[in-house]
Design a protein around this motif. Structure first.
Motif, PDB file in Angstrom:
ATOM      1  N   ILE A 111       0.836  -1.206   0.000  1.00 46.76           N
ATOM      2  CA  ILE A 111       0.000   0.000   0.000  1.00 46.76           C
ATOM      3  C   ILE A 111       0.867   1.250   0.000  1.00 46.76           C
ATOM      4  CG2 ILE A 111      -1.676   1.343   1.335  1.00 46.76           C
ATOM      5  CD1 ILE A 111      -2.845  -1.302   2.343  1.00 46.76           C
ATOM      6  N   TYR A 112       1.890   1.264   0.838  1.00 50.99           N
ATOM      7  CA  TYR A 112       2.763   2.440   0.921  1.00 50.99           C
ATOM      8  C   TYR A 112       3.406   2.758  -0.438  1.00 50.99           C
ATOM      9  CZ  TYR A 112       2.568   2.250   6.058  1.00 50.99           C
ATOM     10  OH  TYR A 112       2.161   2.272   7.367  1.00 50.99           O
ATOM     11  N   LYS A 113       3.672   1.737  -1.219  1.00 54.34           N
ATOM     12  CA  LYS A 113       4.350   1.941  -2.504  1.00 54.34           C
ATOM     13  C   LYS A 113       3.402   2.412  -3.609  1.00 54.34           C
ATOM     14  CE  LYS A 113       7.274  -1.378  -3.638  1.00 54.34           C
ATOM     15  NZ  LYS A 113       7.830  -2.749  -3.777  1.00 54.34           N
ATOM     16  N   ARG A 114       2.104   2.354  -3.374  1.00 55.78           N
ATOM     17  CA  ARG A 114       1.133   2.775  -4.387  1.00 55.78           C
ATOM     18  C   ARG A 114       1.086   4.301  -4.507  1.00 55.78           C
ATOM     19  NH1 ARG A 114      -4.228   0.272  -2.379  1.00 55.78           N
ATOM     20  NH2 ARG A 114      -4.943   2.150  -3.458  1.00 55.78           N
ATOM     21  N   ASP A 115       1.135   4.798  -5.714  1.00 54.25           N
ATOM     22  CA  ASP A 115       1.060   6.237  -5.929  1.00 54.25           C
ATOM     23  C   ASP A 115      -0.341   6.779  -5.667  1.00 54.25           C
ATOM     24  OD1 ASP A 115       3.738   6.355  -6.669  1.00 54.25           O
ATOM     25  OD2 ASP A 115       3.284   6.011  -8.793  1.00 54.25           O
ATOM     26  N   ASP A 116      -1.366   5.911  -5.797  1.00 60.00           N
ATOM     27  CA  ASP A 116      -2.744   6.380  -5.647  1.00 60.00           C
ATOM     28  C   ASP A 116      -3.315   6.091  -4.265  1.00 60.00           C
ATOM     29  OD1 ASP A 116      -2.802   3.638  -5.863  1.00 60.00           O
ATOM     30  OD2 ASP A 116      -4.594   3.579  -7.139  1.00 60.00           O
ATOM     31  N   ALA A 117      -2.462   5.696  -3.315  1.00 56.28           N
ATOM     32  CA  ALA A 117      -2.952   5.379  -1.969  1.00 56.28           C
ATOM     33  C   ALA A 117      -3.402   6.648  -1.262  1.00 56.28           C
ATOM     34  CB  ALA A 117      -1.863   4.685  -1.160  1.00 56.28           C
ATOM     35  N   GLY A 118      -4.669   6.675  -0.858  1.00 53.89           N
ATOM     36  CA  GLY A 118      -5.204   7.822  -0.126  1.00 53.89           C
ATOM     37  C   GLY A 118      -5.133   7.604   1.373  1.00 53.89           C
ATOM     38  N   ARG A 119      -5.677   8.559   2.113  1.00 51.98           N
ATOM     39  CA  ARG A 119      -5.611   8.475   3.576  1.00 51.98           C
ATOM     40  C   ARG A 119      -6.288   7.220   4.138  1.00 51.98           C
ATOM     41  NH1 ARG A 119      -7.414  13.844   6.463  1.00 51.98           N
ATOM     42  NH2 ARG A 119      -6.923  12.515   8.250  1.00 51.98           N
ATOM     43  N   ASP A 121      -6.596   4.292   2.682  1.00 52.17           N
ATOM     44  CA  ASP A 121      -5.716   3.161   2.376  1.00 52.17           C
ATOM     45  C   ASP A 121      -4.514   3.150   3.314  1.00 52.17           C
ATOM     46  OD1 ASP A 121      -7.222   2.358   0.036  1.00 52.17           O
ATOM     47  OD2 ASP A 121      -6.371   4.096  -0.957  1.00 52.17           O
ATOM     48  N   LEU A 122      -3.934   4.328   3.516  1.00 49.85           N
ATOM     49  CA  LEU A 122      -2.764   4.422   4.378  1.00 49.85           C
ATOM     50  C   LEU A 122      -3.112   4.078   5.820  1.00 49.85           C
ATOM     51  CD1 LEU A 122      -1.153   7.673   2.923  1.00 49.85           C
ATOM     52  CD2 LEU A 122      -0.433   5.301   2.554  1.00 49.85           C
ATOM     53  N   ALA A 123      -4.356   4.344   6.226  1.00 49.58           N
ATOM     54  CA  ALA A 123      -4.791   3.980   7.575  1.00 49.58           C
ATOM     55  C   ALA A 123      -4.772   2.463   7.753  1.00 49.58           C
ATOM     56  CB  ALA A 123      -6.185   4.534   7.857  1.00 49.58           C
ATOM     57  N   VAL A 124      -5.205   1.742   6.714  1.00 51.61           N
ATOM     58  CA  VAL A 124      -5.158   0.277   6.758  1.00 51.61           C
ATOM     59  C   VAL A 124      -3.718  -0.205   6.822  1.00 51.61           C
ATOM     60  CG1 VAL A 124      -5.693  -1.848   5.496  1.00 51.61           C
ATOM     61  CG2 VAL A 124      -7.363   0.011   5.564  1.00 51.61           C
TER      62      VAL A 124
END
Length: 231
Positions: A111-119, A121-124
């Motif tokens: 998830i951290y490496k995804r450019d489109d990860a939003g808040r 996603d980052l919470a997960v």
């Protein structure tokens, strides 16, 4: 500088016991990880582990703030937390604890490496990483208690090996994330960002990250008289 480009990786390779003259590759990183994971095979034989108060409190505190539009992610974080606490309350084989740590960290990194990860996603991802950290802390405390109760059982050495393996494992993933495998060169600016976020990085990783962050001219592409990292 241009001359420094090939020098940044040398101290990092040396810290991971890698041949400094051989380009970084996934195969070589896997070799580092296999060596770092050796203590896990011994820990897997320990038996079941049960949550202590510290682990339960650490995991329960991971519930993220509910964000608008983030219901699914909040529910997923809550599910992860509930599964972790329930499994540890009932007792979890050490081998499964180790497997869960590996899986949680892998999913968080993806998830951290995804450019489109939003808040949301980052919470997960943060929840995954937080549970993994709590499980690693549980293993360490279990080994510490075992060492006290059985001084001659080799648990002190196992604990030290496990901690050193964790450090090497984490650094191997950092090296993967900052390396361009087409050229075999690392990006000092990426390392600087990681050391700014993670104060657990030590040794050459921390030192070079600090240098790149505070003195970006050393990592810029322009000609100089010599490579300062050679000294």
């Amino acid at each position: 500088s241009a001359q420094n480009r090939t020098k940044w990786s040398i101290p990092l390779k040396r810290e991971l016991d890698m041949d400094v003259d051989t380009p970084i590759s996934m195969e070589r990183l896997e070799q580092v990880r296999n060596s770092a994971a050796e203590p896990n095979s011994r820990i897997a034989q320990i038996g079941s582990m049960f949550a202590d108060d510290a682990a339960m409190a650490e995991i329960r505190a991971l519930q993220p703030e509910r964000l608008i539009g983030g219901k699914a992610e909040a529910n997923k974080s809550a599910m992860l937390i509930n599964e972790a606490t329930e499994g540890l309350r009932q007792g979890m084989p050490a081998s499964r604890v180790l497997d869960n740590i590996s899986t949680l960290r892998r999913e968080a990194r993806n998830i951290y490496k995804r450019d489109d990860a939003g808040r949301p996603d980052l919470a997960v991802a943060d929840t995954n990483m937080g549970i993994a950290n709590a499980l690693e802390g549980l293993i360490e405390r279990h080994l510490e208690t075992s060492a006290k109760n059985n001084p001659g059982g080799g648990f002190d050495r196992l604990l030290n090996d496990y901690r050193e393996g964790r450090r090497k494992m984490a650094k191997s993933y950092v090296l993967e994330d900052i390396t361009d495998f087409n050229t075999g060169l690392i990006d000092p600016n990426k390392l600087a960002k990681m050391t700014a976020k993670d104060n657990a990085l030590t040794g050459s990783f921390q030192e070079l990250g600090n240098v790149a962050g505070n003195f970006p001219q050393f990592s810029m592409m322009h000609p100089v008289q010599r490579g300062w990292l050679e000294e």
